[in-house]
Design a protein around this motif. Structure first.
Motif, PDB file in Angstrom:
ATOM      1  N   VAL A 172       0.866  -1.177   0.000  1.00  0.00           N
ATOM      2  CA  VAL A 172       0.000   0.000   0.000  1.00  0.00           C
ATOM      3  C   VAL A 172       0.903   1.228   0.000  1.00  0.00           C
ATOM      4  CG1 VAL A 172      -1.781   1.244   1.283  1.00  0.00           C
ATOM      5  CG2 VAL A 172      -1.754  -1.217   1.341  1.00  0.00           C
ATOM      6  N   LEU A 173       0.598   2.201  -0.841  1.00  0.00           N
ATOM      7  CA  LEU A 173       1.324   3.469  -0.837  1.00  0.00           C
ATOM      8  C   LEU A 173       0.557   4.424   0.061  1.00  0.00           C
ATOM      9  CD1 LEU A 173       3.654   5.194  -2.040  1.00  0.00           C
ATOM     10  CD2 LEU A 173       2.016   5.956  -3.756  1.00  0.00           C
ATOM     11  N   LEU A 174       1.218   4.889   1.115  1.00  0.00           N
ATOM     12  CA  LEU A 174       0.582   5.777   2.087  1.00  0.00           C
ATOM     13  C   LEU A 174       1.199   7.164   2.015  1.00  0.00           C
ATOM     14  CD1 LEU A 174       0.485   3.480   5.252  1.00  0.00           C
ATOM     15  CD2 LEU A 174      -1.310   3.843   3.560  1.00  0.00           C
ATOM     16  N   GLU A 175       0.346   8.176   2.175  1.00  0.00           N
ATOM     17  CA  GLU A 175       0.823   9.553   2.281  1.00  0.00           C
ATOM     18  C   GLU A 175       0.878   9.890   3.768  1.00  0.00           C
ATOM     19  OE1 GLU A 175       0.162  13.820   0.140  1.00  0.00           O
ATOM     20  OE2 GLU A 175      -1.632  12.683   0.656  1.00  0.00           O
ATOM     21  N   VAL A 176       2.100   9.951   4.269  1.00  0.00           N
ATOM     22  CA  VAL A 176       2.322  10.176   5.693  1.00  0.00           C
ATOM     23  C   VAL A 176       2.100  11.638   6.043  1.00  0.00           C
ATOM     24  CG1 VAL A 176       3.963   9.853   7.563  1.00  0.00           C
ATOM     25  CG2 VAL A 176       4.001   8.310   5.622  1.00  0.00           C
ATOM     26  N   ALA A 177       2.581  12.524   5.204  1.00  0.00           N
ATOM     27  CA  ALA A 177       2.421  13.966   5.347  1.00  0.00           C
ATOM     28  C   ALA A 177       2.237  14.502   3.934  1.00  0.00           C
ATOM     29  CB  ALA A 177       3.653  14.570   6.015  1.00  0.00           C
ATOM     30  N   PRO A 178       1.787  15.723   3.784  1.00  0.00           N
ATOM     31  CA  PRO A 178       1.610  16.249   2.430  1.00  0.00           C
ATOM     32  C   PRO A 178       2.899  16.159   1.616  1.00  0.00           C
ATOM     33  CG  PRO A 178       0.583  17.709   4.025  1.00  0.00           C
ATOM     34  CD  PRO A 178       1.325  16.673   4.798  1.00  0.00           C
ATOM     35  N   GLY A 179       2.844  15.384   0.552  1.00  0.00           N
ATOM     36  CA  GLY A 179       4.004  15.217  -0.319  1.00  0.00           C
ATOM     37  C   GLY A 179       4.988  14.148   0.114  1.00  0.00           C
ATOM     38  N   VAL A 180       4.749  13.500   1.244  1.00  0.00           N
ATOM     39  CA  VAL A 180       5.649  12.457   1.752  1.00  0.00           C
ATOM     40  C   VAL A 180       4.934  11.116   1.622  1.00  0.00           C
ATOM     41  CG1 VAL A 180       6.951  11.604   3.735  1.00  0.00           C
ATOM     42  CG2 VAL A 180       6.679  14.061   3.378  1.00  0.00           C
ATOM     43  N   HIS A 181       5.488  10.221   0.804  1.00  0.00           N
ATOM     44  CA  HIS A 181       4.867   8.925   0.549  1.00  0.00           C
ATOM     45  C   HIS A 181       5.758   7.801   1.055  1.00  0.00           C
ATOM     46  CE1 HIS A 181       2.916  11.634  -2.336  1.00  0.00           C
ATOM     47  NE2 HIS A 181       1.847  10.882  -2.123  1.00  0.00           N
ATOM     48  N   ALA A 182       5.137   6.720   1.491  1.00  0.00           N
ATOM     49  CA  ALA A 182       5.878   5.549   1.959  1.00  0.00           C
ATOM     50  C   ALA A 182       5.111   4.304   1.542  1.00  0.00           C
ATOM     51  CB  ALA A 182       6.029   5.586   3.471  1.00  0.00           C
TER      52      ALA A 182
END
Length: 173
Positions: A61-71
């Motif tokens: 799963v691609l998660l957006e941890v903060a605006p513009g930060v993906h993990a």
């Protein structure tokens, strides 16, 4: 063999069956929750991180941890899929204050019932039970001269250390 000797084994096997059955139900519910996850929903990982789902792949799963930060996370790392209102409440930090719950005080004065009744020098000092000795008490006995000398040198060392700190010596910090 009689039924009485087999009864403990039957009960043990039945308990093991019930425990594995409930664990399988929990695993299936978690798997179903992860499969029903959609892009744009808020999730909490098993590590306690809150994020928004951006893309869902077969095992990741691609998660957006903060605006513009993906993990990228494994699907098994998703601990809970959150409802939109709960996720927004957590992100905004708008925890409602419950007035019916007791509030923990910052200091112990409200717990003891003592208010600021004492004023002046006595309020600033801590009473360690060493208040003024009664007048009828006998004076302390004299220490031997050897003890006074050792005690005096310790006090002199302590005074020298204080003066060194005040002057900004090498050991001041």
């Amino acid at each position: 063999m009689s039924i009485v000797t087999l009864l403990p084994f039957i009960v043990l096997i039945g308990a093991m069956f019930l425990m594995t059955r409930s664990a399988k139900k929990k695993q299936q519910a978690a798997q179903q929750m992860r499969n029903e996850m959609q892009a744009g929903t808020g999730v909490r990982t098993i590590g306690g991180m809150y994020a928004t789902v951006k893309e869902i792949h077969e095992d990741t799963v691609l998660l957006e941890v903060a605006p513009g930060v993906h993990a990228i996370y494994a699907k098994n790392a998703i601990g809970a899929v959150l409802a939109d209102e709960e996720y927004n409440r957590i992100l905004d930090g708008a925890d409602p204050i419950h007035t019916d719950e007791p509030v923990v005080p910052d200091d112990a004065s409200s717990l003891t019932g003592d208010t600021a009744a004492e004023t002046g020098d006595k309020a600033d000092k801590i009473d360690l039970g060493k208040a003024a000795t009664p007048a009828d008490a006998e004076p302390a006995t004299e220490q031997p001269a050897a003890d006074k000398g050792a005690e005096g040198s310790v006090k002199a060392d302590a005074d020298a250390a204080k003066e060194d700190k005040k002057a900004g010596g090498d050991d001041a910090k």
